[in-house]
Motif scaffolding. Structure first.
Motif, mmCIF file in Angstrom:
data_model
loop_
_atom_site.group_PDB
_atom_site.id
_atom_site.type_symbol
_atom_site.label_atom_id
_atom_site.label_comp_id
_atom_site.label_asym_id
_atom_site.label_seq_id
_atom_site.Cartn_x
_atom_site.Cartn_y
_atom_site.Cartn_z
ATOM 1 N N GLN A 16 17.280 26.152 -17.157
ATOM 2 C CA GLN A 16 16.502 26.202 -18.383
ATOM 3 C C GLN A 16 16.441 24.834 -19.047
ATOM 4 O O GLN A 16 15.381 24.389 -19.504
ATOM 5 C CB GLN A 16 17.094 27.238 -19.337
ATOM 6 N N HIS A 17 17.611 24.164 -19.093
ATOM 7 C CA HIS A 17 17.634 22.812 -19.670
ATOM 8 C C HIS A 17 16.779 21.869 -18.834
ATOM 9 O O HIS A 17 16.093 21.001 -19.383
ATOM 10 C CB HIS A 17 19.067 22.295 -19.757
ATOM 11 N N ARG A 18 16.827 22.005 -17.518
ATOM 12 C CA ARG A 18 16.048 21.140 -16.634
ATOM 13 C C ARG A 18 14.553 21.367 -16.849
ATOM 14 O O ARG A 18 13.757 20.419 -16.870
ATOM 15 C CB ARG A 18 16.433 21.420 -15.182
ATOM 16 N N MET A 19 14.152 22.636 -17.014
ATOM 17 C CA MET A 19 12.750 22.938 -17.243
ATOM 18 C C MET A 19 12.269 22.354 -18.565
ATOM 19 O O MET A 19 11.176 21.808 -18.657
ATOM 20 C CB MET A 19 12.527 24.446 -17.213
ATOM 21 N N VAL A 20 13.120 22.468 -19.606
ATOM 22 C CA VAL A 20 12.767 21.893 -20.904
ATOM 23 C C VAL A 20 12.614 20.382 -20.787
ATOM 24 O O VAL A 20 11.677 19.791 -21.324
ATOM 25 C CB VAL A 20 13.827 22.254 -21.954
ATOM 26 N N LEU A 21 13.542 19.744 -20.049
ATOM 27 C CA LEU A 21 13.474 18.296 -19.870
ATOM 28 C C LEU A 21 12.215 17.904 -19.117
ATOM 29 O O LEU A 21 11.531 16.928 -19.479
ATOM 30 C CB LEU A 21 14.706 17.805 -19.117
ATOM 31 N N ASP A 22 11.869 18.662 -18.071
ATOM 32 C CA ASP A 22 10.686 18.340 -17.284
ATOM 33 C C ASP A 22 9.414 18.426 -18.122
ATOM 34 O O ASP A 22 8.468 17.662 -17.914
ATOM 35 C CB ASP A 22 10.580 19.280 -16.082
ATOM 36 N N VAL A 23 9.374 19.365 -19.070
ATOM 37 C CA VAL A 23 8.200 19.524 -19.923
ATOM 38 C C VAL A 23 8.197 18.496 -21.044
ATOM 39 O O VAL A 23 7.172 17.880 -21.350
ATOM 40 C CB VAL A 23 8.132 20.951 -20.508
ATOM 41 N N ALA A 24 9.359 18.288 -21.660
ATOM 42 C CA ALA A 24 9.436 17.430 -22.840
ATOM 43 C C ALA A 24 9.434 15.949 -22.490
ATOM 44 O O ALA A 24 8.908 15.133 -23.255
ATOM 45 C CB ALA A 24 10.688 17.762 -23.648
ATOM 46 N N ALA A 25 10.018 15.583 -21.353
ATOM 47 C CA ALA A 25 10.182 14.166 -21.022
ATOM 48 C C ALA A 25 8.859 13.397 -21.030
ATOM 49 O O ALA A 25 8.778 12.327 -21.653
ATOM 50 C CB ALA A 25 10.883 14.020 -19.665
ATOM 51 N N PRO A 26 7.792 13.875 -20.365
ATOM 52 C CA PRO A 26 6.544 13.110 -20.394
ATOM 53 C C PRO A 26 5.949 12.984 -21.789
ATOM 54 O O PRO A 26 5.409 11.929 -22.145
ATOM 55 C CB PRO A 26 5.613 13.931 -19.477
ATOM 56 N N ILE A 27 6.057 14.047 -22.606
ATOM 57 C CA ILE A 27 5.484 14.019 -23.952
ATOM 58 C C ILE A 27 6.224 13.034 -24.834
ATOM 59 O O ILE A 27 5.610 12.193 -25.519
ATOM 60 C CB ILE A 27 5.519 15.433 -24.573
#
Length: 304
Positions: A16-27
């Protein structure tokens, strides 16, 4: 049964943390990186470019060195690994940032500079298949072309209302080459170093090379105004610590061409930030470019 259940819960939490990072990191990366152009220009009203960059790097080293030593974070064990991380540091910290600071000081607007360096995805897409054997699909080429067209519309609409000094264009091209080589070299070497260690080493390389140039070529005069201090704080924390770390994460875990496509969104975001912070105008036609650039990034990132 309790041990496997606990392990599964921990794995689910990690994912879950990895998915959040994958979504948030580019933004987060995009917003911090794009805003940085205007923030740098604010700071340059009170300090010379190389001195400003050396001061920024010095602050980053002061912050990261105690963390590095206190937690005993891993560093390269082999000479080749040291060479790789230092080369990336020269490309990004010296060539890219040095070129952008000098281009802004030469009179190039924040929006125009952002567009010039946003040409990076095209260069990466051309070089990546040859250098790092990374295939760029025809659909992704469509996205890259659309993103480039959108970015071009932004800068052409702005060039109609502002002058563009050739010195600034030349320096921005040098900066563009530095970021392109840095991204490709990071991808090719597949460095797995801790991001704090990598940032500390690369920033130290930048400091060692930029500081002597600042002492040799500039007066060293600094106006310690609140605008300069706020600009410095933003660049140290937002760009050097957070944005660079996110960029390294993205490059290591995603294809280089897809990461580079994010740079097509930098000119629109930088133009908006420059309008808010510096009062740089953005013509109505530029909004069409924003839409095209956004569509181009989506196609490049989501199509294969």
């Amino acid at each position: 049964m309790s041990l496997p259940s606990s392990a599964f819960r921990q794995f689910d939490l990690f994912m879950q943390h990895r998915m959040v990072l994958d979504v948030a990191a580019p933004i987060v990366f995009l917003l911090l990186w794009a805003t940085g152009f205007a923030v740098v220009k604010i700071g340059l009203q009170h300090i010379e470019p190389l001195t400003f960059l050396a001061l920024r790097y010095g602050c980053v080293v002061v912050i990261l060195l105690p963390i590095q030593l206190g937690f005993r974070l891993p560093v390269p064990h082999h000479g080749r690994d040291w060479l790789n991380v230092c080369v990336i540091g020269v490309c990004i910290q010296v060539i890219y940032f040095g070129g952008t600071y000098l281009a802004l000081r030469a009179g190039l607007s924040a929006g125009a500079l952002a567009l010039m360096v946003s040409l990076q995805p095209i260069l990466v897409a051309i070089i990546a298949p040859i250098w790092i054997k990374e295939r760029v699909s025809s659909k992704q080429w469509c996205g890259l072309s659309l993103g480039f067209a959108g970015a071009a519309i932004v800068i052409l609409s702005k060039s109609a209302i502002e002058s563009t000094p050739w010195q600034g264009i030349t320096l921005s091209c040098i900066a563009l080459s530095g970021m392109t080589l840095g991204v490709l070299y990071e991808k090719k070497t597949s460095a797995s170093m801790h991001p704090i260690s990598a940032t500390l080493i690369q920033t130290s390389v930048g400091l060692l090379l930029i500081a002597p140039l600042a002492l040799l070529l500039e007066s060293g005069h600094i106006e310690w105004r609140s605008e300069m201090l706020c600009s410095l704080a933003y660049l140290v924390i937002g760009n050097s610590l957070i944005a660079i770390g996110l960029l390294l994460h993205l490059v290591r875990h995603r294809p280089a061409s897809r990461v580079s496509a994010l740079f097509f969104l930098v000119p629109p975001c930088a133009a908006i930030a420059a309008g808010v912070l510096l009062g740089e105008s953005m013509p109505g036609l530029a909004w069409l470019g924003i839409g095209l650039a956004t569509a181009g990034v989506w196609l490049t990132v989501n199509l294969r």
